[in-house]
Design a protein around this motif. Structure first.
Motif, PDB file in Angstrom:
ATOM      1  N   ILE A   1       4.113  21.126  15.195  1.00 36.33           N
ATOM      2  CA  ILE A   1       5.161  21.464  16.164  1.00 36.33           C
ATOM      3  C   ILE A   1       5.314  22.978  16.283  1.00 36.33           C
ATOM      4  CG2 ILE A   1       7.648  21.363  16.604  1.00 36.33           C
ATOM      5  CD1 ILE A   1       7.599  18.529  15.393  1.00 36.33           C
ATOM      6  N   VAL A   2       5.374  23.651  15.141  1.00 37.73           N
ATOM      7  CA  VAL A   2       5.523  25.114  15.143  1.00 37.73           C
ATOM      8  C   VAL A   2       4.296  25.774  15.764  1.00 37.73           C
ATOM      9  CG1 VAL A   2       5.772  27.171  13.694  1.00 37.73           C
ATOM     10  CG2 VAL A   2       7.070  25.105  13.150  1.00 37.73           C
ATOM     11  N   ALA A   3       3.111  25.243  15.423  1.00 37.53           N
ATOM     12  CA  ALA A   3       1.868  25.817  15.949  1.00 37.53           C
ATOM     13  C   ALA A   3       1.793  25.672  17.460  1.00 37.53           C
ATOM     14  CB  ALA A   3       0.668  25.144  15.290  1.00 37.53           C
ATOM     15  N   PHE A   4       2.155  24.517  17.981  1.00 39.41           N
ATOM     16  CA  PHE A   4       2.129  24.300  19.422  1.00 39.41           C
ATOM     17  C   PHE A   4       3.084  25.260  20.138  1.00 39.41           C
ATOM     18  CE2 PHE A   4       0.140  19.924  19.437  1.00 39.41           C
ATOM     19  CZ  PHE A   4      -0.877  20.286  20.294  1.00 39.41           C
ATOM     20  N   ALA A   5       4.291  25.372  19.613  1.00 37.33           N
ATOM     21  CA  ALA A   5       5.276  26.264  20.229  1.00 37.33           C
ATOM     22  C   ALA A   5       4.759  27.704  20.236  1.00 37.33           C
ATOM     23  CB  ALA A   5       6.602  26.174  19.472  1.00 37.33           C
ATOM     24  N   GLY A   6       4.202  28.128  19.102  1.00 42.84           N
ATOM     25  CA  GLY A   6       3.680  29.481  19.005  1.00 42.84           C
ATOM     26  C   GLY A   6       2.509  29.718  19.931  1.00 42.84           C
ATOM     27  N   GLN A   7       1.613  28.739  20.017  1.00 38.99           N
ATOM     28  CA  GLN A   7       0.425  28.908  20.842  1.00 38.99           C
ATOM     29  C   GLN A   7       0.772  28.946  22.328  1.00 38.99           C
ATOM     30  OE1 GLN A   7      -2.722  29.380  19.395  1.00 38.99           O
ATOM     31  NE2 GLN A   7      -3.078  30.126  21.450  1.00 38.99           N
ATOM     32  N   VAL A   8       1.713  28.124  22.754  1.00 39.40           N
ATOM     33  CA  VAL A   8       2.157  28.154  24.158  1.00 39.40           C
ATOM     34  C   VAL A   8       2.729  29.525  24.487  1.00 39.40           C
ATOM     35  CG1 VAL A   8       3.861  27.248  25.783  1.00 39.40           C
ATOM     36  CG2 VAL A   8       2.545  25.675  24.362  1.00 39.40           C
TER      37      VAL A   8
ATOM     38  N   CYS B   1      -2.723  26.461   2.334  1.00 39.15           N
ATOM     39  CA  CYS B   1      -3.246  25.387   1.477  1.00 39.15           C
ATOM     40  C   CYS B   1      -2.131  24.576   0.834  1.00 39.15           C
ATOM     41  CB  CYS B   1      -4.149  25.977   0.385  1.00 39.15           C
ATOM     42  SG  CYS B   1      -5.701  26.609   1.028  1.00 39.15           S
ATOM     43  N   ASP B   2      -0.935  25.143   0.754  1.00 36.17           N
ATOM     44  CA  ASP B   2       0.213  24.441   0.196  1.00 36.17           C
ATOM     45  C   ASP B   2       0.946  23.625   1.267  1.00 36.17           C
ATOM     46  OD1 ASP B   2       1.808  23.706  -1.948  1.00 36.17           O
ATOM     47  OD2 ASP B   2       3.227  25.352  -1.670  1.00 36.17           O
ATOM     48  N   GLU B   3       0.257  23.365   2.379  1.00 29.69           N
ATOM     49  CA  GLU B   3       0.772  22.537   3.481  1.00 29.69           C
ATOM     50  C   GLU B   3       1.985  23.162   4.170  1.00 29.69           C
ATOM     51  OE1 GLU B   3       0.492  18.166   2.932  1.00 29.69           O
ATOM     52  OE2 GLU B   3       0.213  18.633   0.808  1.00 29.69           O
ATOM     53  N   LYS B   4       2.048  24.514   4.160  1.00 29.84           N
ATOM     54  CA  LYS B   4       3.148  25.222   4.816  1.00 29.84           C
ATOM     55  C   LYS B   4       2.600  26.195   5.858  1.00 29.84           C
ATOM     56  CE  LYS B   4       6.353  24.901   0.891  1.00 29.84           C
ATOM     57  NZ  LYS B   4       5.496  24.127  -0.022  1.00 29.84           N
ATOM     58  N   ARG B   5       1.595  25.739   6.582  1.00 27.05           N
ATOM     59  CA  ARG B   5       0.971  26.590   7.592  1.00 27.05           C
ATOM     60  C   ARG B   5       1.978  27.098   8.621  1.00 27.05           C
ATOM     61  NH1 ARG B   5      -4.033  27.602  10.003  1.00 27.05           N
ATOM     62  NH2 ARG B   5      -5.151  26.329   8.467  1.00 27.05           N
ATOM     63  N   TYR B   6       3.031  26.323   8.882  1.00 25.79           N
ATOM     64  CA  TYR B   6       4.004  26.701   9.901  1.00 25.79           C
ATOM     65  C   TYR B   6       4.620  28.071   9.621  1.00 25.79           C
ATOM     66  CZ  TYR B   6       7.553  25.112   6.545  1.00 25.79           C
ATOM     67  OH  TYR B   6       8.336  24.949   5.425  1.00 25.79           O
ATOM     68  N   ILE B   7       4.743  28.436   8.345  1.00 26.09           N
ATOM     69  CA  ILE B   7       5.314  29.750   7.999  1.00 26.09           C
ATOM     70  C   ILE B   7       4.374  30.864   8.451  1.00 26.09           C
ATOM     71  CG2 ILE B   7       5.978  31.264   6.076  1.00 26.09           C
ATOM     72  CD1 ILE B   7       6.882  28.697   4.600  1.00 26.09           C
ATOM     73  N   ALA B   8       3.083  30.720   8.112  1.00 30.19           N
ATOM     74  CA  ALA B   8       2.093  31.717   8.544  1.00 30.19           C
ATOM     75  C   ALA B   8       2.002  31.756  10.068  1.00 30.19           C
ATOM     76  CB  ALA B   8       0.735  31.389   7.937  1.00 30.19           C
ATOM     77  N   THR B   9       2.184  30.592  10.714  1.00 29.22           N
ATOM     78  CA  THR B   9       2.110  30.511  12.174  1.00 29.22           C
ATOM     79  C   THR B   9       3.244  31.280  12.829  1.00 29.22           C
ATOM     80  OG1 THR B   9       1.060  28.336  12.036  1.00 29.22           O
ATOM     81  CG2 THR B   9       2.059  28.928  14.141  1.00 29.22           C
ATOM     82  N   VAL B  10       4.441  31.164  12.270  1.00 28.31           N
ATOM     83  CA  VAL B  10       5.589  31.903  12.814  1.00 28.31           C
ATOM     84  C   VAL B  10       5.310  33.400  12.784  1.00 28.31           C
ATOM     85  CG1 VAL B  10       7.997  32.550  12.408  1.00 28.31           C
ATOM     86  CG2 VAL B  10       7.319  30.142  12.285  1.00 28.31           C
ATOM     87  N   TYR B  11       4.835  33.895  11.642  1.00 28.32           N
ATOM     88  CA  TYR B  11       4.497  35.323  11.540  1.00 28.32           C
ATOM     89  C   TYR B  11       3.419  35.692  12.558  1.00 28.32           C
ATOM     90  CZ  TYR B  11       7.187  36.473   7.355  1.00 28.32           C
ATOM     91  OH  TYR B  11       8.199  36.740   6.472  1.00 28.32           O
ATOM     92  N   ARG B  12       2.400  34.831  12.669  1.00 30.02           N
ATOM     93  CA  ARG B  12       1.269  35.127  13.561  1.00 30.02           C
ATOM     94  C   ARG B  12       1.735  35.327  14.995  1.00 30.02           C
ATOM     95  NH1 ARG B  12      -1.918  37.206  15.990  1.00 30.02           N
ATOM     96  NH2 ARG B  12      -3.838  36.411  16.905  1.00 30.02           N
ATOM     97  N   TYR B  13       2.519  34.392  15.502  1.00 32.42           N
ATOM     98  CA  TYR B  13       2.847  34.437  16.922  1.00 32.42           C
ATOM     99  C   TYR B  13       4.019  35.352  17.252  1.00 32.42           C
ATOM    100  CZ  TYR B  13      -0.751  31.054  17.731  1.00 32.42           C
ATOM    101  OH  TYR B  13      -1.976  30.448  17.808  1.00 32.42           O
ATOM    102  N   VAL B  14       4.914  35.560  16.333  1.00 37.05           N
ATOM    103  CA  VAL B  14       5.973  36.549  16.566  1.00 37.05           C
ATOM    104  C   VAL B  14       5.348  37.936  16.705  1.00 37.05           C
ATOM    105  CG1 VAL B  14       7.899  37.778  15.483  1.00 37.05           C
ATOM    106  CG2 VAL B  14       7.873  35.276  15.498  1.00 37.05           C
ATOM    107  N   PHE B  15       4.451  38.279  15.774  1.00 37.63           N
ATOM    108  CA  PHE B  15       3.798  39.585  15.843  1.00 37.63           C
ATOM    109  C   PHE B  15       2.862  39.672  17.057  1.00 37.63           C
ATOM    110  CE2 PHE B  15       5.303  40.033  11.529  1.00 37.63           C
ATOM    111  CZ  PHE B  15       5.483  41.413  11.390  1.00 37.63           C
TER     112      PHE B  15
END
Length: 518
Positions: free
Chosen positions: A12-19, A149-163
């Motif tokens: 969900i977070v990845a989709f929102a960020g990618q859009v 790897c700890d199944e918390k990719r959404y955190i890295a995704t938030v940083y990725r797309y905000v920046f």
């Protein structure tokens, strides 16, 4: 259920960020072409590909290290996690430094990748800014892997797309105010570094033990496993680099830098789609790795069942997107950037077929990476690379732009499309891949039927208003493929599984909404 929840949250977070990322990219491209010409766009694509070749020095360390983290994370073995992360840190720091050295050595030779050197000032400075951005991307970035790897990719995704969003916004204003490409690249370097630094600090808060000075030496067994996987991943890196990163180099050398600029607009769309869809597979990779790490016969059967479901979803998404691209590619680019930047129908067809074949490999590639099966097909990328380069160069001379991508199609069909599932079924599921082959053929026939039917109905439209015509084409693309797939698969177990999953997600979201408003 926790693995499903983690995957859904990541998705969900990845989709929102990618859009959000796609929207700002489209605006950024309009501004870029308004203040800089197509040669700058071609240069951007060319230097990006040259620096992708430099990334070979990464040697496949990332995926190999990730695979080694799944088991200690599943067992909460903090000592081993610290040891692996310490090795990760040293490796990525060294890689960043080596890329800078390689960039210096290659400086006199980058013009050989151009049919003619463009009249762009400070060309070498621009090249060096690309080198610096690539090198910096490896500093502080290794801790991102632990979060993922700890199944918390959404955190890295938030940083990725905000920046990413802020970076593109600042770049847009810089271009409007200065019309300076060098300033545009400097902004990118600053945001690459600050994003990595932000993720690193977040990881330190999530895993305080990363700041501890006392780290045990990594065990001989783990070291051997990592070396074993790095050896296999290096060959995959070479194959991936050749197939994905030489298209622009061959285009630039045999067709021209302007052709690279034209293609970059098509690539922006296919790459954006691939990134959006890839979020599904990246969101489940850690969960698959976690399940595989706790290896039992029951888990193997569960893995295969999960794969069948994911492959079905893979087909539905890529079959639908392929249909949309075939019908809407040129109309969209015409509306977005103008008719002067369009390819002919045959070239568009080849690009779309390439997109479909690449996309339909996603399921097998994801499971191979998560389960470590990439070792067994380590020689496949070498054959793929040789076939791709030879075929692309020969066909580029005869067919121009279309020939480059036709060469990629030939290399994919002759290697990847059958080797990857064969390896997965033989070494992980321990059975024949006939079931996969049957479904792949069935899915491809249905995708072709959807494209043909939608294309026919679109050709029947007689609307003179360009924008209204495009909207009607979009509605047909949204309706026809999905309706066809629905008719064929409504009663199947795979379809029902995803419908029930969707209902459960909606119910949980609705329950959370109700609790927050009580």
């Amino acid at each position: 259920m926790s693995r499903t929840n983690s995957s859904v949250k990541n998705l969900i977070v990845a989709f929102a960020g990618q859009v959000l990322g796609i929207l700002i990219s489209l605006v950024s491209r309009i501004i870029f072409l308004s203040f800089l010409n197509e040669e700058y766009l071609g240069l951007n694509g060319l230097f990006t590909n040259i620096l992708t070749i430099f990334s070979l020095v990464e040697l496949g360390i990332g995926p190999a290290m990730n695979f080694s983290l799944y088991k200690p994370l599943a067992e909460r073995n903090i000592s081993q996690i610290k040891s692996i992360m310490q090795l990760y840190k040293r490796a990525y720091t060294l890689i960043g430094c080596v890329i800078i050295i390689l960039g210096l050595l290659v400086t006199p030779f980058y013009p050989i990748f151009m049919d003619k050197v463009p009249d762009i000032p400070y060309l070498t400075v621009i090249y060096w800014l690309f080198v610096l951005n690539t090198a910096i991307s490896y500093f502080y970035s290794y801790k991102r892997a632990l979060i993922i790897c700890d199944e918390k990719r959404y955190i890295a995704t938030v940083y990725r797309y905000v920046f990413y969003f802020i970076c593109n916004t600042v770049q847009i204003f810089v271009l409007i105010l200065t019309k300076n490409y060098i300033f545009y690249l400097v902004i990118q370097i600053i945001f690459t570094f600050t994003e990595n630094l932000g993720v690193s600090r977040k990881a330190n808060k999530m895993y305080p033990y990363l700041k501890e000075k006392k780290v045990e030496p990594i065990s001989a067994k783990t070291t051997e496993e990592i070396r074993h996987n790095i050896g296999a991943m290096l060959l995959h890196k070479i194959g991936g680099m050749v197939v994905l990163s030489t298209d622009n180099l061959i285009l630039s050398k045999f067709v021209g830098l302007v052709a690279v600029g034209f293609y970059s607009n098509y690539y922006l769309i296919t790459d954006a789609l691939n990134k959006v869809i890839s979020q599904i597979f990246m969101s489940i990779t850690a969960s698959i790795g976690n399940l595989n790490a706790l290896h039992t016969e029951k888990n193997t059967k569960k893995l295969e069942k999960t794969f069948d479901r994911i492959f079905f979803l893979n087909f539905w998404i890529y079959g639908f997107c392929t249909c949309c691209l075939w019908v809407l590619f040129n109309p969209f680019i015409s509306l977005w950037l103008g008719e002067r930047l369009l390819f002919d129908n045959f070239t568009v067809f080849v690009i779309v077929v390439n997109f479909y074949l690449y996309g339909m490999r996603k399921s097998a590639l994801t499971f191979c990476e998560a389960t470590g099966a990439f070792y067994y097909d380590r020689w496949k990328p070498i054959f793929e690379s040789v076939i791709n380069i030879v075929a692309s160069i020969i066909l580029a001379k005869k067919l121009g732009t279309a020939g480059v991508f036709l060469g990629t199609i030939i290399s994919t069909l002759s290697t990847c499309i059958w080797v990857e599932p064969y390896i997965l079924y033989k070494h992980i599921f321990q059975k024949s891949a006939r079931k996969y082959a049957f479904h792949f053929i069935l899915y491809t026939v249905l995708s072709l039927a959807a494209c043909a039917l939608t294309s026919f109905l679109v050709s029947c439209l007689t609307i003179s208003n360009v924008l209204l015509s495009f909207i009607c084409k979009c509605l047909l693309c949204l309706t026809i493929p999905n309706l066809l797939f629905l008719i064929c698969f409504y009663k199947t177990e795979h379809f029902q599984f995803f419908i029930h999953l969707l209902y459960s997600i909606i119910e949980r979201l609705f329950a959370k909404f109700k609790r927050s408003h009580i």
